[in-house]
Motif scaffolding. Structure first.
Motif, PDB file in Angstrom:
ATOM      1  N   VAL A  68     -34.750 -37.407 -43.260  1.00 52.79           N
ATOM      2  CA  VAL A  68     -33.614 -38.044 -42.581  1.00 52.79           C
ATOM      3  C   VAL A  68     -34.004 -39.428 -42.092  1.00 52.79           C
ATOM      4  O   VAL A  68     -33.236 -40.385 -42.230  1.00 52.79           O
ATOM      5  CB  VAL A  68     -33.116 -37.153 -41.421  1.00 52.79           C
ATOM      6  CG1 VAL A  68     -32.165 -37.908 -40.518  1.00 52.79           C
ATOM      7  CG2 VAL A  68     -32.442 -35.909 -41.962  1.00 52.79           C
ATOM      8  N   VAL A  69     -35.196 -39.564 -41.540  1.00 56.13           N
ATOM      9  CA  VAL A  69     -35.661 -40.871 -41.073  1.00 56.13           C
ATOM     10  C   VAL A  69     -35.805 -41.833 -42.247  1.00 56.13           C
ATOM     11  O   VAL A  69     -35.392 -42.998 -42.163  1.00 56.13           O
ATOM     12  CB  VAL A  69     -36.993 -40.726 -40.303  1.00 56.13           C
ATOM     13  CG1 VAL A  69     -37.607 -42.077 -40.017  1.00 56.13           C
ATOM     14  CG2 VAL A  69     -36.772 -39.960 -39.011  1.00 56.13           C
ATOM     15  N   ILE A  70     -36.360 -41.363 -43.351  1.00 59.41           N
ATOM     16  CA  ILE A  70     -36.497 -42.215 -44.537  1.00 59.41           C
ATOM     17  C   ILE A  70     -35.124 -42.636 -45.039  1.00 59.41           C
ATOM     18  O   ILE A  70     -34.900 -43.802 -45.383  1.00 59.41           O
ATOM     19  CB  ILE A  70     -37.291 -41.490 -45.633  1.00 59.41           C
ATOM     20  CG1 ILE A  70     -38.751 -41.373 -45.217  1.00 59.41           C
ATOM     21  CG2 ILE A  70     -37.187 -42.216 -46.964  1.00 59.41           C
ATOM     22  CD1 ILE A  70     -39.577 -40.512 -46.140  1.00 59.41           C
ATOM     23  N   ARG A  71     -34.160 -41.701 -45.090  1.00 58.65           N
ATOM     24  CA  ARG A  71     -32.807 -42.031 -45.535  1.00 58.65           C
ATOM     25  C   ARG A  71     -32.185 -43.112 -44.645  1.00 58.65           C
ATOM     26  O   ARG A  71     -31.623 -44.088 -45.141  1.00 58.65           O
ATOM     27  CB  ARG A  71     -31.927 -40.787 -45.511  1.00 58.65           C
ATOM     28  CG  ARG A  71     -30.510 -41.092 -45.962  1.00 58.65           C
ATOM     29  CD  ARG A  71     -29.478 -40.182 -45.389  1.00 58.65           C
ATOM     30  NE  ARG A  71     -29.528 -40.157 -43.943  1.00 58.65           N
ATOM     31  CZ  ARG A  71     -28.940 -39.238 -43.209  1.00 58.65           C
ATOM     32  NH1 ARG A  71     -28.301 -38.247 -43.788  1.00 58.65           N
ATOM     33  NH2 ARG A  71     -29.004 -39.275 -41.906  1.00 58.65           N
ATOM     34  N   ASN A  72     -32.323 -42.963 -43.333  1.00 54.44           N
ATOM     35  CA  ASN A  72     -31.741 -43.943 -42.425  1.00 54.44           C
ATOM     36  C   ASN A  72     -32.372 -45.319 -42.604  1.00 54.44           C
ATOM     37  O   ASN A  72     -31.679 -46.337 -42.562  1.00 54.44           O
ATOM     38  CB  ASN A  72     -31.884 -43.478 -40.986  1.00 54.44           C
ATOM     39  CG  ASN A  72     -30.990 -42.311 -40.662  1.00 54.44           C
ATOM     40  OD1 ASN A  72     -30.061 -41.992 -41.406  1.00 54.44           O
ATOM     41  ND2 ASN A  72     -31.262 -41.647 -39.552  1.00 54.44           N
ATOM     42  N   GLN A  73     -33.669 -45.367 -42.818  1.00 51.91           N
ATOM     43  CA  GLN A  73     -34.336 -46.658 -42.979  1.00 51.91           C
ATOM     44  C   GLN A  73     -33.974 -47.314 -44.307  1.00 51.91           C
ATOM     45  O   GLN A  73     -33.823 -48.540 -44.377  1.00 51.91           O
ATOM     46  CB  GLN A  73     -35.852 -46.492 -42.851  1.00 51.91           C
ATOM     47  CG  GLN A  73     -36.288 -46.083 -41.457  1.00 51.91           C
ATOM     48  CD  GLN A  73     -35.784 -47.032 -40.394  1.00 51.91           C
ATOM     49  OE1 GLN A  73     -35.894 -48.245 -40.524  1.00 51.91           O
ATOM     50  NE2 GLN A  73     -35.208 -46.485 -39.346  1.00 51.91           N
ATOM     51  N   VAL A  74     -33.828 -46.523 -45.366  1.00 54.52           N
ATOM     52  CA  VAL A  74     -33.408 -47.085 -46.654  1.00 54.52           C
ATOM     53  C   VAL A  74     -31.995 -47.639 -46.546  1.00 54.52           C
ATOM     54  O   VAL A  74     -31.705 -48.743 -47.019  1.00 54.52           O
ATOM     55  CB  VAL A  74     -33.512 -46.024 -47.773  1.00 54.52           C
ATOM     56  CG1 VAL A  74     -32.814 -46.483 -49.036  1.00 54.52           C
ATOM     57  CG2 VAL A  74     -34.972 -45.717 -48.067  1.00 54.52           C
ATOM     58  N   VAL A  75     -31.109 -46.895 -45.899  1.00 58.88           N
ATOM     59  CA  VAL A  75     -29.738 -47.382 -45.708  1.00 58.88           C
ATOM     60  C   VAL A  75     -29.744 -48.665 -44.887  1.00 58.88           C
ATOM     61  O   VAL A  75     -29.032 -49.628 -45.189  1.00 58.88           O
ATOM     62  CB  VAL A  75     -28.861 -46.294 -45.042  1.00 58.88           C
ATOM     63  CG1 VAL A  75     -27.540 -46.866 -44.564  1.00 58.88           C
ATOM     64  CG2 VAL A  75     -28.620 -45.156 -46.002  1.00 58.88           C
ATOM     65  N   GLN A  76     -30.568 -48.722 -43.842  1.00 58.02           N
ATOM     66  CA  GLN A  76     -30.626 -49.923 -43.006  1.00 58.02           C
ATOM     67  C   GLN A  76     -31.132 -51.125 -43.805  1.00 58.02           C
ATOM     68  O   GLN A  76     -30.611 -52.233 -43.652  1.00 58.02           O
ATOM     69  CB  GLN A  76     -31.522 -49.669 -41.795  1.00 58.02           C
ATOM     70  CG  GLN A  76     -31.569 -50.818 -40.833  1.00 58.02           C
ATOM     71  CD  GLN A  76     -30.208 -51.152 -40.272  1.00 58.02           C
ATOM     72  OE1 GLN A  76     -29.443 -50.267 -39.927  1.00 58.02           O
ATOM     73  NE2 GLN A  76     -29.889 -52.415 -40.186  1.00 58.02           N
ATOM     74  N   GLU A  77     -32.126 -50.920 -44.643  1.00 56.08           N
ATOM     75  CA  GLU A  77     -32.618 -52.032 -45.459  1.00 56.08           C
ATOM     76  C   GLU A  77     -31.561 -52.490 -46.450  1.00 56.08           C
ATOM     77  O   GLU A  77     -31.414 -53.695 -46.693  1.00 56.08           O
ATOM     78  CB  GLU A  77     -33.900 -51.632 -46.188  1.00 56.08           C
ATOM     79  CG  GLU A  77     -35.106 -51.537 -45.287  1.00 56.08           C
ATOM     80  CD  GLU A  77     -35.400 -52.838 -44.569  1.00 56.08           C
ATOM     81  OE1 GLU A  77     -35.362 -53.908 -45.203  1.00 56.08           O
ATOM     82  OE2 GLU A  77     -35.672 -52.786 -43.356  1.00 56.08           O
ATOM     83  N   LEU A  78     -30.813 -51.574 -47.035  1.00 51.94           N
ATOM     84  CA  LEU A  78     -29.740 -51.966 -47.948  1.00 51.94           C
ATOM     85  C   LEU A  78     -28.642 -52.727 -47.210  1.00 51.94           C
ATOM     86  O   LEU A  78     -28.068 -53.675 -47.752  1.00 51.94           O
ATOM     87  CB  LEU A  78     -29.168 -50.734 -48.647  1.00 51.94           C
ATOM     88  CG  LEU A  78     -30.101 -50.058 -49.655  1.00 51.94           C
ATOM     89  CD1 LEU A  78     -29.487 -48.762 -50.158  1.00 51.94           C
ATOM     90  CD2 LEU A  78     -30.422 -50.987 -50.806  1.00 51.94           C
ATOM     91  N   VAL A  79     -28.353 -52.333 -45.980  1.00 53.16           N
ATOM     92  CA  VAL A  79     -27.376 -53.070 -45.177  1.00 53.16           C
ATOM     93  C   VAL A  79     -27.894 -54.470 -44.881  1.00 53.16           C
ATOM     94  O   VAL A  79     -27.136 -55.449 -44.955  1.00 53.16           O
ATOM     95  CB  VAL A  79     -27.066 -52.306 -43.867  1.00 53.16           C
ATOM     96  CG1 VAL A  79     -26.304 -53.168 -42.888  1.00 53.16           C
ATOM     97  CG2 VAL A  79     -26.278 -51.055 -44.177  1.00 53.16           C
ATOM     98  N   ASP A  80     -29.174 -54.592 -44.560  1.00 51.75           N
ATOM     99  CA  ASP A  80     -29.754 -55.917 -44.309  1.00 51.75           C
ATOM    100  C   ASP A  80     -29.650 -56.808 -45.544  1.00 51.75           C
ATOM    101  O   ASP A  80     -29.340 -57.991 -45.437  1.00 51.75           O
ATOM    102  CB  ASP A  80     -31.216 -55.793 -43.882  1.00 51.75           C
ATOM    103  CG  ASP A  80     -31.373 -55.207 -42.492  1.00 51.75           C
ATOM    104  OD1 ASP A  80     -30.367 -55.175 -41.748  1.00 51.75           O
ATOM    105  OD2 ASP A  80     -32.489 -54.768 -42.157  1.00 51.75           O
ATOM    106  N   VAL A  81     -29.918 -56.238 -46.721  1.00 53.90           N
ATOM    107  CA  VAL A  81     -29.799 -57.023 -47.959  1.00 53.90           C
ATOM    108  C   VAL A  81     -28.349 -57.438 -48.178  1.00 53.90           C
ATOM    109  O   VAL A  81     -28.055 -58.587 -48.527  1.00 53.90           O
ATOM    110  CB  VAL A  81     -30.327 -56.211 -49.168  1.00 53.90           C
ATOM    111  CG1 VAL A  81     -29.979 -56.882 -50.480  1.00 53.90           C
ATOM    112  CG2 VAL A  81     -31.822 -56.029 -49.057  1.00 53.90           C
ATOM    113  N   GLY A  82     -27.422 -56.514 -47.957  1.00 53.61           N
ATOM    114  CA  GLY A  82     -26.003 -56.844 -48.110  1.00 53.61           C
ATOM    115  C   GLY A  82     -25.549 -57.916 -47.139  1.00 53.61           C
ATOM    116  O   GLY A  82     -24.781 -58.813 -47.507  1.00 53.61           O
ATOM    117  N   GLN A  83     -26.024 -57.855 -45.896  1.00 50.27           N
ATOM    118  CA  GLN A  83     -25.659 -58.879 -44.926  1.00 50.27           C
ATOM    119  C   GLN A  83     -26.290 -60.223 -45.276  1.00 50.27           C
ATOM    120  O   GLN A  83     -25.681 -61.272 -45.065  1.00 50.27           O
ATOM    121  CB  GLN A  83     -26.060 -58.446 -43.521  1.00 50.27           C
ATOM    122  CG  GLN A  83     -25.186 -57.338 -42.980  1.00 50.27           C
ATOM    123  CD  GLN A  83     -25.607 -56.870 -41.610  1.00 50.27           C
ATOM    124  OE1 GLN A  83     -26.713 -57.154 -41.155  1.00 50.27           O
ATOM    125  NE2 GLN A  83     -24.733 -56.131 -40.958  1.00 50.27           N
TER     126      GLN A  83
END
Length: 117
Positions: A36-51
Motif C-alpha cells: 500500500v505504501v509503495i502504491r501511494n508513492q508511485v501514484v504520488q510520483e505520477l501526479v508530480d510528473v503530471g503536474q
C-alpha cells in the motif's frame, strides 16, 4: 518422567504448525502494508510528473512584420491557462492524486462524531 521428556522434545506437532501460521500471517499483513505504501508513492510520483508537464507554459506570441511594397503579416499570440485539474501540492494538505476520505453520509460513519470537513 520419560514420557514428559519425549513430549518436551517432540517438535513435529501442533506448536510448529501454529508458529508457522502465525509467522505467515504476520508476513502477509506486513507485505500488504508495504505494498500500500509503495502504491501511494508511485501514484504520488505520477501526479508530480503530471503536474510538471501541466506547468510547462505553452504560451507563445509573435509580432507582425511589414515591408512597404512587399506585404505584411499580422501578429498572433496564445496564453496558456491553468487546466481544470491542475492544483499545486501544498504543505500540510492532502497530496495530489491520493484522496482517502470517509464521507459524512457514509453508513459506517461513527454516531455522534464530528466531521473534519
Amino acid at each position: 518422567m520419560k514420557l514428559l521428556h519425549s513430549l518436551w522434545a517432540d517438535d513435529a506437532g501442533f506448536v510448529v504448525s501454529a508458529e508457522l501460521v502465525l509467522v505467515a500471517t504476520i508476513l502477509v499483513i506486513g507485505m500488504i502494508v508495504g505494498l500500500v505504501v509503495i502504491r501511494n508513492q508511485v501514484v504520488q510520483e505520477l501526479v508530480d510528473v503530471g503536474q510538471a508537464i501541466g506547468s510547462i507554459s505553452q504560451s507563445y506570441a509573435f509580432s507582425g512584420t511589414k515591408k512597404t511594397g512587399v506585404g505584411w503579416t499580422d501578429g498572433s499570440g496564445y496564453v496558456d491557462k491553468t487546466d481544470f485539474c491542475q492544483f499545486p501540492d501544498l504543505a500540510g494538505k492532502e497530496p495530489g492524486g491520493i484522496s482517502v476520505r470517509v464521507w459524512p453520509n457514509a453508513p459506517y460513519w461513527p454516531t455522534g462524531g464530528e466531521s473534519a470537513w
